[in-house]
Design an enzyme around this catalytic site. Sequence first.
Site, PDB file in Angstrom:
ATOM      1  N   ASP A 215      -4.628  -2.495   4.901  1.00 42.05           N
ATOM      2  CA  ASP A 215      -5.137  -1.947   6.159  1.00 42.05           C
ATOM      3  C   ASP A 215      -6.658  -1.968   6.253  1.00 42.05           C
ATOM      4  O   ASP A 215      -7.213  -1.879   7.333  1.00 42.05           O
ATOM      5  CB  ASP A 215      -4.628  -0.517   6.387  1.00 42.05           C
ATOM      6  CG  ASP A 215      -4.981   0.410   5.229  1.00 42.05           C
ATOM      7  OD1 ASP A 215      -5.752  -0.004   4.336  1.00 42.05           O
ATOM      8  OD2 ASP A 215      -4.487   1.553   5.216  1.00 42.05           O
TER       9      ASP A 215
ATOM     10  N   ASP B 122       0.853  -1.188   0.000  1.00 42.61           N
ATOM     11  CA  ASP B 122       0.000   0.000   0.000  1.00 42.61           C
ATOM     12  C   ASP B 122       0.888   1.236   0.000  1.00 42.61           C
ATOM     13  O   ASP B 122       2.074   1.158   0.327  1.00 42.61           O
ATOM     14  CB  ASP B 122      -0.863   0.026   1.271  1.00 42.61           C
ATOM     15  CG  ASP B 122      -2.103  -0.841   1.128  1.00 42.61           C
ATOM     16  OD1 ASP B 122      -2.338  -1.339   0.022  1.00 42.61           O
ATOM     17  OD2 ASP B 122      -2.813  -1.020   2.128  1.00 42.61           O
TER      18      ASP B 122
END
Length: 981
Positions: free
Chosen positions: A658, A362
């Site tokens: 996440d 990410d």
Amino acid sequence: MAQFKLSVEELTALHQSRDNDKLVKLGGVSKIAAGVGSDIQKGIPEKELTDGCQARKSKYGKNFVEPPIAKTLPELIWEGLQDSTLIMLCIASFVSLALGLWEDPQTGWIEGTAILIAVVVVVLVSSLNDYHKEIQFRKLNEKKNNTQIKVIRAGEQRQVSIYDINVGDVVGIETGDIICADGLVIDARNIRCDESAMTGETDQIKKDESHPFLLSGTQVTEGFGKMLVIAVGKNSESGRAMALLSKPAESTPLQEKLEALADKIAYFGLGAAVTILVILIAKFLILNWINGVAFELHMFQVLVKYFITSITIVVVAVPEGLPLAVTIALAFSMMKMLNDQNLVRHLDSCETMGGATTICSDKTGTLTKNVMTVMRGWIGGQSYSTVDEISKSLSREDAKLLSQSIAINSTAYEGKTDKGTTEFIGSKTECALLNFAKLFPGAPNYKLIRTNNVQEYVIPFSSARKRMSTVVKSGSEYHIYTKGASEIVLNNCTHYLRQSVPQPIPENLRKELAQVIEEMAANGLRTLCLAYKTVPAQNWEQAGETLETGLICLGIVGIKDPVRDEVPAAVRQCQKAGIVVRMVTGDNITTAKKIAEECGILTDGIAIEGPAFRALPEAELDRIIPRIQVMARSSPEDKYKLVTRLKLHNHVVAVTGDGTNDAPALKAAHVGFSMGIAGTEVAKEASDIILMDDNFSSLVKAVMWGRNVYDSIRKFLQFQLTVNVVAVSLAFIGAVTDEHGESPLKPVQLLWVNLIMDTMAALALATEPPSSALLDRKPYGKHDPLITRGMWKNIIGQAIYQLLINLLVLYRPHLLFDVEPGSIYHITIIFNTFVMCQLFNEINSRKLNNELNVFSGLFDNAIFLGILGFTLVVQWIFVEFGGDFTSTRPLTSSDWFTTFLLGAGGIPWGVMLSLLPVKEKETPAPVAPRSASRPAGSPKVGASKWNKARTVIKAVNALKQPLLIDRIRRRHSVTVPGFGK
């Protein structure tokens, strides 16, 4: 406790029945709150907080389930004594003891007693290690499960540990949370829960006043709101289930490989033992027959000695230290990785990470600092290069609308941090916008705005939608406020606000806005569009996303999230280590490329957007996938598809995530990394390792530790196999050639050697700390052999040296020592020489790849030096003071020195071996599948597979087994899982 009118039994009965009629009879949620001394608006009163709500905890219990009682040390010792080989050895020792006492009461007891004591020492050391390990894992589990939960106490929002949640607490819940305790809905904003983990029901259950019961351990899949806690710990739904739960420990893939190898080695030892027993008995009977000696009772003692010798060879040959070495290496790595901000949830991830060939990371918070600030914007038809310009130019009406949009369409709040400072807590993007709103002229407090605008309906943010909307009632009017990815929200806007008046957006302005977004993105800014409109009252759920059309654009802001200082160097380290780093982000492609270039990720590869990626045919996908370095505007499905395709290309894939929707990709990857700070509980439960600081450089440390685990096991394997070959060969040759059929290494001595080989060496070699040099080579392949050609060279080479030296001392002792052949003193010299060879070979075994300096880093490893010193001291005591008990005699200082030199000769011999060239088998690089069609047995990447994956893992298994390992696969305890946020 007059304020606590409701009992635990009443609350438990209510929640277990989940009966709305009972809830009504008790007066509803507000009356129940009063019955437990709380308030649905303010939570637990201030007066209780001074002593940590002790009276409340005494009445209703703590939010903690005591794990099953761990096995005591005596129980572990008893289990250790169940080993069939040790039982046989004990029986033989008792027979030897009885016969010895019958023949010679003065000294006949010594050998049998010595063997029994040696067995006890071996079992005791092993059991102590297991006991200590169990304590360490319990501490680790407790830390892993200690998450922070948002609560309202004394009318203020704050964060507390999950273990501090009490009955009567008002807890904030939102999408991605795992319910931390049983509760009743107070305020539900489009809340849906997945209760399959507790009830088996796969459909998402809507929660509102008519369905108010929330179950601990279940997942909030949509919406947000508040709940009143009515049962915690052992009284909650998950607590009652956890109290009944006990699961067996899991073996890691490397453990299974080693156990298979250990079995093969054990068969070798068993074969040697049976062979030597048959030869010795045959030799004994034949010689007696030739010499005409009749069998007498005392001869039975000789046969018992032969049997003890053969069993001892089995004990030495069985490499029980192999699985123990994995246990110690993993336990050591897990504890140390925690210091490097890696909380390991699944043991096999430690091993797997060492072979990772690609990392899909990410952007926000992992590669960047996740410290977001609004830098510039476009508002009211004009671009501004700084926020100061915006605040000075805004009219009060525009400022009011922007403030309302930011404050209402947000779940962030102002509160105190662990450091005692007051700041916004929640999504970093929302915090940045709230701080931006503080600069507006005459800006009202965000709390006042939220109080004056009653929330009616929320369409939560998701990675797929890339926007969030909130409908509120203000006076008699209803308004919807939307924020999200600029191009997506702007596409839903038909008007923009100019001088506080909505104006249609002409085509030329759309092009201008596209350039504004592109320019901000080119400077590495993440762009967000804020919009609103007035809507008539209607069925909000039925209207759904149609509410987000025909919006009025309030403005576009550019938010800066700088790259972490350490990330570019960490990315270079990965690339040097043969690992391809790919960035997967929801940002637009221009922003993504800019950040990827700053990180050093985007070099000569491809940057692609999610929609374009998912539209590619499989043949084209297979062609470009090895070159993809950046994927922008990606959806969770795109991320999942990228991971599964990379796996089909034989990559070992690590993924960071996440969000709740990242769970499928985290599960599909070989190693999933969730974010400890920004990650949802669903993402954490789906992951293998939690990055406690959300930092990419910590992930690189996980790679280093993974490679170190694998190397540690190989080092131990190199040492153990050498000792096995030498010990079994020496005992075999010596026993066969000895006129009495006795091994030159006595049973007690062999048991001490077994202790050195197994427990001591495993502890010494499996606790070597990693070095940066581990990242200077390519990853090991999934199918690489455990024992490389270079290791075989070292094993065979060192075995030859040790056998030659020991046979020389056995058959030609006069060349080096002034000793009578066959005497106990002579046997002591052989034993000491053998042990010295093992001590120096332990040093040799620290290096695997032909390094010439085996002492490099030695003095940085206190554990290794301590074990080496301890072994040497015990050996000295063994020799000097053992006497008849250990079949030894004190050695002169010159004989000590000579045996020491003979053992030390293994060091220069090892250097010579390192200079011998050996070509290792090359590991093939990851390649694409032979055809674009799906290989047999491989997962099909598409909607159906995606839906199946989501169905399987969308709910967090509240009863999930925690981190446990045990080389003898004992049953272990389970602590409270990490519910909540």
